[in-house]
Motif scaffolding. Structure first.
Motif, short mmCIF file in Angstrom:
data_model
loop_
_atom_site.label_atom_id
_atom_site.label_comp_id
_atom_site.label_asym_id
_atom_site.label_seq_id
_atom_site.Cartn_x
_atom_site.Cartn_y
_atom_site.Cartn_z
N LEU A 311 0.83 -1.20 0.00
CA LEU A 311 0.00 0.00 0.00
C LEU A 311 0.87 1.25 0.00
N LYS A 312 1.99 1.21 0.72
CA LYS A 312 2.89 2.36 0.73
C LYS A 312 3.56 2.58 -0.62
N MET A 313 3.63 1.52 -1.42
CA MET A 313 4.18 1.65 -2.77
C MET A 313 3.13 2.11 -3.78
N ASN A 314 1.93 2.39 -3.29
CA ASN A 314 0.81 2.78 -4.16
C ASN A 314 0.36 1.64 -5.06
N LEU A 315 0.46 0.42 -4.57
CA LEU A 315 -0.11 -0.73 -5.26
C LEU A 315 -1.51 -0.97 -4.70
N ASN A 316 -2.39 -1.47 -5.54
CA ASN A 316 -3.71 -1.89 -5.09
C ASN A 316 -3.61 -3.32 -4.59
N CYS A 317 -4.10 -3.57 -3.38
CA CYS A 317 -3.93 -4.93 -2.84
C CYS A 317 -4.95 -5.19 -1.74
N PRO A 318 -5.89 -6.12 -1.96
CA PRO A 318 -6.79 -6.50 -0.87
C PRO A 318 -6.01 -7.12 0.29
N PHE A 327 -2.42 -10.56 -3.68
CA PHE A 327 -2.56 -10.30 -5.11
C PHE A 327 -2.59 -8.80 -5.35
N PRO A 328 -1.41 -8.15 -5.26
CA PRO A 328 -1.35 -6.71 -5.56
C PRO A 328 -1.36 -6.48 -7.07
N ASP A 329 -1.72 -5.28 -7.47
CA ASP A 329 -1.61 -4.94 -8.89
C ASP A 329 -0.91 -3.59 -9.05
N PHE A 330 -0.35 -3.42 -10.26
CA PHE A 330 0.44 -2.24 -10.60
C PHE A 330 -0.35 -1.30 -11.50
N GLU A 331 -1.67 -1.34 -11.40
CA GLU A 331 -2.51 -0.54 -12.28
C GLU A 331 -2.19 0.95 -12.18
N ASN A 332 -1.85 1.42 -11.00
CA ASN A 332 -1.53 2.84 -10.82
C ASN A 332 -0.26 3.26 -11.56
N TYR A 333 0.51 2.27 -12.03
CA TYR A 333 1.75 2.55 -12.77
C TYR A 333 1.62 2.17 -14.24
N ARG A 334 0.41 1.89 -14.70
CA ARG A 334 0.24 1.40 -16.07
C ARG A 334 0.85 2.36 -17.10
N ASN A 372 -3.60 -7.73 -17.73
CA ASN A 372 -3.80 -7.50 -16.30
C ASN A 372 -2.44 -7.33 -15.62
N LEU A 373 -2.31 -6.32 -14.78
CA LEU A 373 -1.04 -6.05 -14.11
C LEU A 373 -1.04 -6.52 -12.66
N GLY A 374 -1.94 -7.44 -12.33
CA GLY A 374 -1.91 -8.08 -11.02
C GLY A 374 -0.84 -9.15 -10.98
N VAL A 375 -0.30 -9.39 -9.79
CA VAL A 375 0.72 -10.43 -9.61
C VAL A 375 0.42 -11.21 -8.34
N ARG A 376 0.79 -12.47 -8.37
CA ARG A 376 0.66 -13.24 -7.13
C ARG A 376 1.96 -13.19 -6.36
N VAL A 377 1.81 -12.93 -5.07
CA VAL A 377 2.94 -12.90 -4.14
C VAL A 377 2.74 -13.99 -3.10
N ALA A 378 3.72 -14.85 -2.94
CA ALA A 378 3.73 -15.82 -1.85
C ALA A 378 4.58 -15.26 -0.72
N SER A 379 4.07 -15.32 0.49
CA SER A 379 4.71 -14.63 1.63
C SER A 379 5.55 -15.58 2.49
N VAL A 380 6.22 -16.55 1.86
CA VAL A 380 6.86 -17.62 2.63
C VAL A 380 8.36 -17.74 2.40
N ASP A 381 9.00 -16.69 1.89
CA ASP A 381 10.43 -16.77 1.64
C ASP A 381 11.21 -16.39 2.91
N TYR A 382 11.20 -17.31 3.87
CA TYR A 382 11.95 -17.12 5.11
C TYR A 382 12.20 -18.49 5.74
#
Length: 424
Positions: A311-318, A327-334, A372-382
């Motif tokens: 959200l701080k990067m200005n991505l749309n993300c539920p 599932f953020p998207d980069f629509e604001n940077y299209r 579509n500029l949405g991307v899937r992010v997996a939050s498990v790289d640790y």
């Protein structure tokens, strides 16, 4: 010699999730720093009860019944009754080499087009393609956390006309982390009943619900038409054990008989030691509840950290409600990317991997349009084992602790943020 192949497989490609994992690991093997947000595998160690069960039964070398080890089927039935108030009996349970294979068997056996909410997990569509089925993506909306609505389902069913249909519904969801409410599920159930839709309810992430509530399952509201799939890979952190379960209601008894037949002609039965290990986990689930609850808290913290950074990067993300995806998207940077010649999610993900070293999957892999500029992010790289050992709760996770526990998530976000700043 060049053999002729089944034409249904000629246009298939390797699973996107597996392919991005292979590529990220290849780059890491070349000593390149990669932030691997592309592959969803639980990072936590296999619970002791599962490991012990496998070790103690490693000598078991006989074929087990096609449907599964009887006492395991009983334990699975009891687990789902206690945890989700489902009414499946042991005779309704099938054990297979991963829920992925069991879902494929169902798609293969059941007639009718496949309804797939978009975005949804990458493999549902290719599995239907192998059967020659019509696939009907149903585009969902970001402002509803990409959850399928009764109205969207109604329109899709109506457009397909008469005849049986199949709906596959993943809850909590991959790739969005969305979790359905009871009211939402009840509304969907009414539509499914009206159109005689057979539902495959993929509940592999059912225990990773950030509200720690008994999830809303389709089987609670449409028991006669709902098949439930689950397994060891996500909540039990045992993906490599390759054990899934399928629960089929008595009203669909014809499917149970057909499934027994096709299993007998394909994989015969799941590895005996693995089934005994699974029995230890399902039968003694009380011993695992603290482990699963703690893992769920860590998943929630990681997901909420990424959500706040996006959200701080200005991505749309539920905001994710479960599983371990966003599932953020980069629509604001299209417009910014269009000036650079980037107009599809594929080219965007390639550029991000090359320049920011962050591995992502584009929305097109999840049934959305190529643009579509949405991307899937997996939050498990640790390192899940290290985090689990020292976890004191989210309230104790300062910025310093977050960096200590989740360095790749922090640095990956930093790299993505720098990439966006440099793109403007």
């Amino acid at each position: 010699m060049i053999p002729a192949l089944n034409p249904l497989v000629l246009n298939l490609k390797e699973s996107a999730t597996l392919a991005v994992n292979i590529e990220a690991r290849r780059l890491r093997d070349m000593n390149k720093e990669i932030y691997h947000f592309g592959f969803g595998q639980s990072p936590f160690p296999v619970p002791e009860i599962l490991r012990r069960g496998l070790e103690e039964h490693s000598h078991k070398n006989h074929y087990l019944p096609t449907r599964g080890l009887p006492k395991l089927c009983e334990a699975v039935s009891s687990f789902y009754q206690k945890q989700f108030n489902y009414t499946f009996t042991p005779e309704d349970v099938f054990v297979g080499p991963g829920s992925k294979e069991l879902i494929f068997q169902c798609i293969y056996l059941i007639e009718g087009p496949l309804l797939v909410p978009a975005p949804s997990w990458v493999s549902y569509g290719p599995q239907a393609t192998l059967r020659g089925k019509l696939i009907k993506p149903i585009i969902t909306q970001r402002n509803n956390s990409y959850k399928l609505t009764a109205e969207e389902l109604d329109r899709a069913c109506y457009s397909l006309g008469e005849g049986q249909k199949i709906l596959i519904l993943n809850n909590p969801g991959n790739p969005t982390g969305a979790v359905y409410t009871h009211d939402e599920m009840k509304d969907l159930a009414e539509i499914c009943r009206a159109y005689h839709v057979v539902v495959i309810s993929d509940e592999i992430y059912a225990m990773i619900d950030f509200n720690h509530q008994k999830q809303a399952g389709m089987s609670q509201y449409y028991p006669e038409g709902t098949i439930v799939s689950g397994g060891l890979s996500k909540s039990f952190s045992a993906g490599g054990y390759r054990l899934g379960v399928l629960l089929i209601p008595e009203e669909l008894a014809i499917l149970k008989q057909a499934l027994k037949s096709i299993i007998s002609e394909t994989y015969s039965s799941v590895s005996a030691p693995v089934q005994y290990a699974a029995y230890a986990a399902y039968a003694s689930f009380d011993e695992l509840e603290e482990y699963i609850s703690t893992c769920c808290d860590i998943h929630r913290f990681a997901g909420e950290y990424l959500h706040s950074r996006f959200l701080k990067m200005n991505l749309n993300c539920p905001r994710p409600g479960g599983a371990f995806y966003l599932f953020p998207d980069f629509e604001n940077y299209r417009d910014v990317f269009r000036r650079q010649g980037i107009s599809t999610g594929y080219t965007l993900c390639e550029k991000i991997l090359q320049e920011a070293r962050v591995a992502l999957l584009p929305g097109a892999d999840f049934y959305l349009p190529a643009t579509n500029l949405g991307v899937r992010v997996a939050s498990v790289d640790y390192d899940g084992a290290a985090v689990l050992k020292d976890w004191k709760g989210a309230q104790e996770c300062t910025a310093e602790k977050t960096m200590e526990f989740f360095p790749n998530l922090v640095r990956g976000c930093d790299a993505l943020e720098d990439f966006l700043k440099n793109s403007i």
